[in-house]
Design a protein around this motif. Structure first.
Motif, mmCIF file in Angstrom:
data_model
loop_
_atom_site.group_PDB
_atom_site.id
_atom_site.type_symbol
_atom_site.label_atom_id
_atom_site.label_comp_id
_atom_site.label_asym_id
_atom_site.label_seq_id
_atom_site.Cartn_x
_atom_site.Cartn_y
_atom_site.Cartn_z
ATOM 1 N N PRO A 7 46.225 38.944 13.616
ATOM 2 C CA PRO A 7 47.037 37.845 13.095
ATOM 3 C C PRO A 7 47.163 37.858 11.570
ATOM 4 O O PRO A 7 48.180 37.450 11.029
ATOM 5 C CB PRO A 7 46.315 36.591 13.571
ATOM 6 N N VAL A 8 46.142 38.384 10.877
ATOM 7 C CA VAL A 8 46.163 38.397 9.410
ATOM 8 C C VAL A 8 46.102 39.815 8.851
ATOM 9 O O VAL A 8 46.855 40.165 7.951
ATOM 10 C CB VAL A 8 44.996 37.559 8.835
ATOM 11 N N VAL A 9 45.191 40.622 9.380
ATOM 12 C CA VAL A 9 45.064 42.013 8.934
ATOM 13 C C VAL A 9 45.247 42.962 10.106
ATOM 14 O O VAL A 9 45.037 42.589 11.263
ATOM 15 C CB VAL A 9 43.714 42.289 8.227
ATOM 16 N N SER A 10 45.630 44.185 9.776
ATOM 17 C CA SER A 10 45.836 45.214 10.794
ATOM 18 C C SER A 10 45.145 46.496 10.361
ATOM 19 O O SER A 10 44.997 46.763 9.170
ATOM 20 C CB SER A 10 47.334 45.488 10.975
ATOM 21 N N GLU A 11 44.744 47.306 11.344
ATOM 22 C CA GLU A 11 44.199 48.635 11.085
ATOM 23 C C GLU A 11 45.301 49.647 11.339
ATOM 24 O O GLU A 11 45.946 49.616 12.399
ATOM 25 C CB GLU A 11 43.026 48.942 12.013
ATOM 26 N N VAL A 12 45.507 50.530 10.374
ATOM 27 C CA VAL A 12 46.532 51.559 10.512
ATOM 28 C C VAL A 12 45.853 52.921 10.424
ATOM 29 O O VAL A 12 45.247 53.248 9.403
ATOM 30 C CB VAL A 12 47.607 51.427 9.407
ATOM 31 N N ASP A 13 45.927 53.707 11.490
ATOM 32 C CA ASP A 13 45.382 55.065 11.504
ATOM 33 C C ASP A 13 46.480 56.035 11.101
ATOM 34 O O ASP A 13 47.568 56.032 11.692
ATOM 35 C CB ASP A 13 44.872 55.445 12.897
ATOM 36 N N VAL A 14 46.174 56.851 10.098
ATOM 37 C CA VAL A 14 47.110 57.868 9.617
ATOM 38 C C VAL A 14 46.473 59.233 9.844
ATOM 39 O O VAL A 14 45.342 59.472 9.404
ATOM 40 C CB VAL A 14 47.412 57.673 8.112
#
Length: 72
Positions: free
Chosen positions: A23-30
């Motif tokens: 809802p506030v932060v997200s994890e992004v895998d690159v």
């Protein structure tokens, strides 16, 4: 502002592999071309403003004053 104008020495080109949206932060895998996965925790708002989605090519800019390690 261009990437060249940012004072960050560690830059990794890659492709967004997965986004775990909160809802506030997200994890992004690159994932880099060599298979290294760099995970970034950014605001969910930024994910949407940048138009991030799996398969999108990005540059991960890493600037940190501390890296913690533990032995196995």
């Amino acid at each position: 502002m261009s990437i060249a104008a940012v004072n960050v020495r560690n830059q990794f080109r890659g492709t967004v592999r997965e986004i775990i949206e909160g809802p506030v932060v997200s994890e992004v895998d690159v994932q880099t071309p060599s298979g290294l996965v760099v995970t970034s925790v950014i605001t969910t708002r930024s994910v949407k403003e940048l138009g991030l989605a799996p398969g999108r090519e990005v540059v991960a800019l890493v600037k940190s004053t501390e890296v913690s390690l533990a032995t196995l």
